[in-house]
Write an enzyme that holds these catalytic residues in place. Structure first.
Site, PDB file in Angstrom:
ATOM      1  N   GLY A  17    -113.948 -96.465 -82.224  1.00 47.79           N
ATOM      2  CA  GLY A  17    -112.694 -96.994 -82.725  1.00 47.79           C
ATOM      3  C   GLY A  17    -111.900 -97.838 -81.748  1.00 47.79           C
ATOM      4  NE  ARG A  70    -124.849 -96.663 -99.777  1.00 50.01           N
ATOM      5  CZ  ARG A  70    -125.311 -96.973 -98.565  1.00 50.01           C
ATOM      6  NH1 ARG A  70    -126.451 -96.448 -98.113  1.00 50.01           N
ATOM      7  NH2 ARG A  70    -124.636 -97.799 -97.785  1.00 50.01           N
ATOM      8  CG  MET A  95    -122.139 -97.662 -87.844  1.00 49.16           C
ATOM      9  SD  MET A  95    -122.431 -99.385 -87.440  1.00 49.16           S
ATOM     10  CE  MET A  95    -124.197 -99.381 -87.300  1.00 49.16           C
ATOM     11  CG  HIS A 112    -122.727-108.256 -86.626  1.00 49.74           C
ATOM     12  ND1 HIS A 112    -123.342-107.053 -86.908  1.00 49.74           N
ATOM     13  CD2 HIS A 112    -123.693-109.062 -86.110  1.00 49.74           C
ATOM     14  CE1 HIS A 112    -124.610-107.134 -86.576  1.00 49.74           C
ATOM     15  NE2 HIS A 112    -124.864-108.339 -86.093  1.00 49.74           N
ATOM     16  N   GLY A 146    -124.486-108.604 -99.411  1.00 48.78           N
ATOM     17  CA  GLY A 146    -125.620-108.526 -98.501  1.00 48.78           C
ATOM     18  C   GLY A 146    -125.277-107.809 -97.217  1.00 48.78           C
TER      19      GLY A 146
END
Ligand SMILES: Nc1nc2c(c(=O)[nH]1)N[C@@H](CN(C=O)c1ccc(C(=O)N[C@@H](CCC(=O)O)C(=O)O)cc1)CN2
Ligand SMILES: NCC(=O)N[C@@H]1O[C@H](COP(=O)([O-])[O-])[C@@H](O)[C@H]1O
Length: 211
Positions: A17, A70, A95, A112, A146
């Site tokens: 964090g 999911r 994640m 990222h 994606g």
């Protein structure tokens, strides 16, 4: 301090964090224009949740394993985020790939630790190092369905040094990443943004708008 909906951030974390802490520190200045209204995670016992609690920020944990599918988790985390009515969701070391219920309800900004489209996925630093690149960096992008394929908002380069290992390189990247994320989140909240195809422009707007 009253912050308009425009300034409401839900930050999603899965680890230490430090990006979250940078946003918490920045939002202490009223001129930043945003504040973290909740911190969510996909797992317990992480430092990111401790940081949020120490700052008095509400937290929630939605574990994938607590749901039969999911899709059930996708729906649950979207509903939990919605309880805090954010104008922007920030994925900062989160994640898990977020599903359509979240993506369709909120703009999601992701950071990222590589120069996308190179080295997407959960191990961008490791993959860049293994490839032997001499320059890597970090990317702030709007998440789509994606994996790290969404439109890029900002990037900054970071050199790879001869004796780098993954941890050393990642820390060098995170130093740049925290500053870039704080800058971009603040500008997007204060100035708004537009997305035209893959091109994101910040400014001259009253909110997040797609064209
Ligand atoms: N819809 C999206 N959600 C998220 C994105 C995105 O681009 N679109 N980015 C990620 C963050 N990220 C890289 O920046 C990333 C994180 C995790 C993974 C991944 O493969 N996750 C696995 C589970 C891994 C684990 O539990 O340790 C999974 O979700 O099944 C890829 C990329 C944030 N969300
Ligand atoms: N693909 C996702 C990914 O690798 N995200 C990365 O995890 C780190 C979290 O650090 P933090 O928890 O200290 O902010 C950050 O470097 C972020 O870019």
């Amino acid at each position: 301090m009253c912050v308009s909906k425009a300034g409401r951030l839900v930050v999603l974390v899965s680890g230490s964090g430090t990006n979250l802490q940078a946003l918490l520190d920045a939002s202490a200045d009223p001129s930043y224009g945003a504040r973290v209204v909740a911190v969510g995670a996909d797992r317990d016992g992480i430092e990111g949740l401790v940081k949020a609690s120490k700052a008095g920020i509400p937290t929630f944990v939605e574990k994938l394993g607590n749901y039969p599918t999911r899709a059930d988790w996708d729906a649950a985390i979207a509903a939990k985020i919605a309880e805090y009515d954010p104008s922007l969701v920030v994925s900062a070391g989160f994640m898990k790939i977020l599903g359509a219920p979240t993506l369709e309800a909120f703009p999601v900004l992701n950071t990222h630790p590589a120069l996308l489209p190179s080295f997407p996925g959960a191990h961008g630093v490791r993959d860049a190092l293994a490839h032997g690149v001499k320059v890597t960096g970090c990317t702030v992008m709007l998440a789509d369905a994606g994996v790290d394929t969404g439109p890029i908002v900002a990037q900054e380069t970071v050199p790879v040094l001869p004796d780098d290992d993954e941890a050393v390189l990642h820390e060098r990247i995170k130093t740049v990443e925290r500053r870039l994320l704080v800058e971009i989140v603040g500008r997007m909240v204060r100035e708004g943004w537009t997305v035209s195809g893959r091109i994101v422009r910040i400014g001259n707007q009253t909110g997040g708008e797609s064209t």
